[in-house]
Design an enzyme around this catalytic site. Structure first.
Site, PDB file in Angstrom:
ATOM      1  N   ASP A 402     -57.753 -19.748 -61.900  1.00  0.00           N
ATOM      2  CA  ASP A 402     -56.859 -19.608 -60.761  1.00  0.00           C
ATOM      3  C   ASP A 402     -57.637 -19.846 -59.466  1.00  0.00           C
ATOM      4  O   ASP A 402     -58.735 -19.309 -59.281  1.00  0.00           O
ATOM      5  CB  ASP A 402     -56.266 -18.196 -60.774  1.00  0.00           C
ATOM      6  CG  ASP A 402     -55.317 -17.947 -59.632  1.00  0.00           C
ATOM      7  OD1 ASP A 402     -54.254 -18.584 -59.591  1.00  0.00           O
ATOM      8  OD2 ASP A 402     -55.645 -17.100 -58.767  1.00  0.00           O
ATOM      9  N   GLU A 438     -57.511 -24.891 -61.347  1.00  0.00           N
ATOM     10  CA  GLU A 438     -56.463 -25.032 -60.341  1.00  0.00           C
ATOM     11  C   GLU A 438     -57.225 -25.446 -59.083  1.00  0.00           C
ATOM     12  O   GLU A 438     -57.859 -24.598 -58.431  1.00  0.00           O
ATOM     13  CB  GLU A 438     -55.707 -23.727 -60.122  1.00  0.00           C
ATOM     14  CG  GLU A 438     -54.586 -23.877 -59.120  1.00  0.00           C
ATOM     15  CD  GLU A 438     -53.861 -22.565 -58.843  1.00  0.00           C
ATOM     16  OE1 GLU A 438     -52.634 -22.606 -58.617  1.00  0.00           O
ATOM     17  OE2 GLU A 438     -54.513 -21.504 -58.844  1.00  0.00           O
TER      18      GLU A 438
END
Length: 763
Positions: A402, A438
């Protein structure tokens, strides 16, 4: 005077001092510690601290083992760089605390071996040091802290005022973080659990699916299983529920090769959600990087969650499905300076977090209040130790990071030579697993799509945007779409990267579901309690003529056709496709495009949709296209297209055609177009198979038509093909299982409005 009365008196004096002084300097004055009550003294007298032997500084965490003279016990080791003292706190089944000073200090690691402490023991730490927020020092021994290396966590994080290191409700909030709160937090916070598991995974067989053959299915452990009618009620919402044959059967019928689990590290719920009666559903608020989230365990939280997670991984592996974890190492649940004190903040605030020039404040590249300082050796070790643990001891096959750009920052800027990326690249365990970035964060220069080094794959949001825009008729031309359908070579054809560096997706957990993407143009996030201000406004959605659910049969038929178009485009594109759980069966969130706090029917997969023929057909189409992808290597290439013939007698490996059957010119790429044909040559696939033989396959022509009316398309004739077989037509609600219609090269084919046709070249 009672403890509560003393605390109240101290707090009253603090408030009065601030009112009288009216300056931050007055708040900086040292606050008198609350004296311990006679009751606490009596408890300690009745529960004397056990002997603490020196033990060892490594490994960090709590490790049950046999110590000197064959005595069983647990070694505890905690890095606390600037601390003055550390107390290990043991809790019995009644919650009674016993404090054990750790007096051994080796290279900033406090450690000790406690004889007789066995698996199942609950524990935490109290760390002593200066309280001086103006220099970033926030030690407060009144707060029980979770071991960052705890392998299991027992209890639920609530956020009463007692768990804050500062006086949360101080009247003057702009200085509240500087006023130390001396109330004991132990009754209100979870504890770490000593875990011993000697499982060496001898019987586990990892699928080891090559990247080019991978199909990722993003799911939430709780949300995917909570409403499944064939999973026993007591297992729904748990790791055991995901391991159940009913859950795994759906995955294997679809044909996915990996599940990407939304965060399963122990996480906490944010204060603003708890105040509104909501919970963090997605879990992007980690506080324990070694512990499986306890709420997803059906078997208990005193260490049983570890074994249950491992059994889930084994069951998925047995079905040929890899397990990828969505991990959140960029920030923690302690938020900014007004957040709670749960773990790292109280262990060494300056050692774990990035601080601003004003050390009271936290650098926030994540939008969540804080950012882990990955340049610091102890932080880098925490992250890499955690990653290796989940691979070697928990059996997982990869990670999706993330906001990975935050991890790649050196002192300030994103740096692809950063310590984090360098350590991953040379680690003998981590460089062999699947790594997905990401590739952005919320800081300046944080958007890094296409910039991560070889070894990494990336979520490709440019693929998402181009495909959405094409099917809603918003692309000014088809240049960008051409790159996205064929592996995004403009982004990834450097440094030895391959087409599978692009993880293609149309939807993800964050944003509209696929059904909502064709049903809403505007978000409906009122249930989140933030005045519909949260969630993106850039949805690139088209509602097909009506906002929200509709009773119009024509609109609903069009929406289902658009779903088929989007899914088929995704699964036929070069790169690694990622599906989101429930999209293949028409799952809706009622227009909520930020359902992070919807731990209810909004955020759960509705399995009753499969009782409706139209959604069963959508799931069947998804499985059928995935079967085509799995069967035909030309649809999952390991190298980028060159636009040239790979053999003297071959055709170009990729060709683009306009509606009139001619190859597209440069001018065609710059012109608006609703129709695009791409020819994939199966005779010109670079590379060889495992035996060294050339890889050959059928050739295909895909025709994508986003126009509102049918159009003609001239099928390319010789040398491209003498004839074609229609394999797939998304204008049809049901797909024929028998071979399709044969069409001669040069035939004027009528392409239905808003549809994808896939034709196989007949030799």
């Amino acid at each position: 005077m009672s403890s509560a009365a003393e605390q109240e008196a101290v707090q009253d004096s603090e408030r009065e001092a601030v009112r009288e002084a009216g300056t931050v300097a007055a708040v900086r004055a040292e606050i008198v510690e609350v004296r311990r009550t006679g009751h606490a003294e009596a408890v300690r007298a009745a529960n004397p601290a056990p002997a603490v032997w020196p033990g060892a500084p490594m490994p960090l965490g709590a490790r049950f083992r046999v110590g000197p003279d064959g005595v069983a016990g647990t070694n505890f080791a905690l890095w606390a760089g600037g601390a003055e003292a550390v107390e290990l706190c043991l809790f019995d089944e009644r919650g009674v605390e016993t404090r054990c000073p750790l007096t051994e200090l080796t290279h900033e690691i406090w450690h000790g071996f406690v004889p007789g402490v066995r698996p199942g023991q609950r524990y935490g730490y109290r760390v002593h040091g200066r309280w001086d927020p103006w220099t970033g020092a926030r030690w407060n021994a009144a707060k029980l802290l979770l071991d960052p290396y705890a392998r299991a966590v027992d209890g639920t994080f609530s956020l009463p005022p007692e768990v804050y290191g500062h006086v949360r409700d101080w009247p003057d909030q702009h200085v509240a973080d500087t006023v130390r709160d001396d109330r004991d937090s132990a009754p209100y916070v979870p504890k770490g659990v000593v875990v011993h598991d000697d499982d060496d995974w001898v019987e586990d067989r990892r699928p080891k699916t090559p990247w080019a053959d991978s199909v990722i299915y993003e799911l939430h452990v709780r949300g995917f299983t909570k409403l499944h009618p064939d999973i026993p009620r007591e297992l729904r919402g748990t790791y055991a529920g995901l391991a159940h044959p009913a859950a795994i059967g759906h995955l294997t019928r679809l044909g996915v090769t990996a599940v990407e689990l939304l965060p399963v590290h122990q996480f906490a719920h944010e204060d603003h959600l708890l105040r509104r009666g909501l919970r963090n559903h997605w879990g992007y608020n980690s506080i324990g990087y070694f512990a499986p989230h306890a709420d997803y365990s059906s078997s208990g939280t005193a260490g049983q969650q570890v074994g249950e997670f491992k059994r889930m991984v084994r069951a998925l592996h047995d079905a040929g499905i890899e397990v990828i974890l969505d991990v959140v190492y960029n920030h923690t649940a302690e938020a900014g300076e007004l957040g709670p004190m749960l773990s790292l903040r109280g262990i060494d605030n300056r050692g774990y977090y990035r601080l601003e020039g004003d050390p009271r404040r936290y650098a926030d590249y994540t939008g969540c209040g804080n950012t882990l300082h990955v340049v610091q050796p102890q932080v880098l070790r925490l992250i890499t130790d955690s990653l290796r643990y989940w691979v070697t001891e928990m059996g997982v096959d990869g990670f999706r990071f993330d906001l990975a750009a935050a991890l790649a920052r050196s002192m300030h800027d994103v740096d692809m030579l950063s310590p984090f990326l360098a350590v991953i690249a040379q680690d003998p365990v981590l460089r062999r697993v699947k790594l997905i970035a990401e590739p952005w964060d919320v800081g300046n220069g944080g958007y890094q799509v296409g910039a991560f080094p070889p070894l990494w794959t990336e979520w490709n949001d440019r693929y998402r945007d181009a495909v959405r825009d094409f099917w809603r008729g918003a692309l000014p031309d088809v240049r960008d779409l051409g790159y996205r359908l064929t592996g995004s070579s403009d982004l990834y054809a450097w440094g030895g990267r391959r087409p599978y560096a692009s993880v293609n997706f149309v939807t993800a957990h964050d944003g509209f579901t696929l059904r909502d993407l064709v049903s809403y143009e505007h978000k409906r996030n009122e249930a989140n309690g933030e005045g519909n201000r949260d969630g993106t406004n850039d949805n690139r959605a088209w509602n097909c003529g009506a906002e929200g659910e509709s009773d119009d049969p024509g609109i609903n038929a069009l929406r289902r056709r658009q779903l088929r178009n989007l899914l088929t485009t995704l699964l036929l594109s070069t790169g690694v496709p990622m599906l989101v759980a429930g999209d293949e069966m028409g799952r809706t969130q009622g227009g909520n495009n930020n359902a992070y706090c919807q731990d209810n029917e909004t955020g759960w997969v509705d399995w009753s949709l499969l009782d409706q023929p139209q959604w069963r057909e959508l799931a069947a189409l998804t499985a059928r296209v995935l079967t085509l992808r799995r069967t035909h290597p030309v649809l999952r290439r390991r190298a980028f297209f060159s636009g040239r013939a790979q053999a003297p007698d071959g055709l170009r490996d990729l060709a683009w055609f306009a509606r009139d059957g001619r190859e597209m010119t440069e001018g065609d790429w710059y012109a608006p177009a609703a129709t695009l044909g791409l020819y994939l040559s199966g005779r010109d696939i670079p590379g060889r198979d495992a035996r060294g033989e050339p890889v050959t396959d059928d050739s295909f022509l895909a025709v994508l038509h986003a126009g509102a009316e049918p159009t003609s398309f001239a099928l390319p004739g010789a040398p491209w093909a003498d004839a074609y077989e229609l394999v797939l037509d998304t204008s049809r609600e049901e797909q024929a299982e028998a071979p399709g219609t044969l069409l001669d090269g040069g035939t004027e084919l009528t392409v239905p409005a808003r549809s994808v046709l896939l034709l196989r070249v007949v030799e």
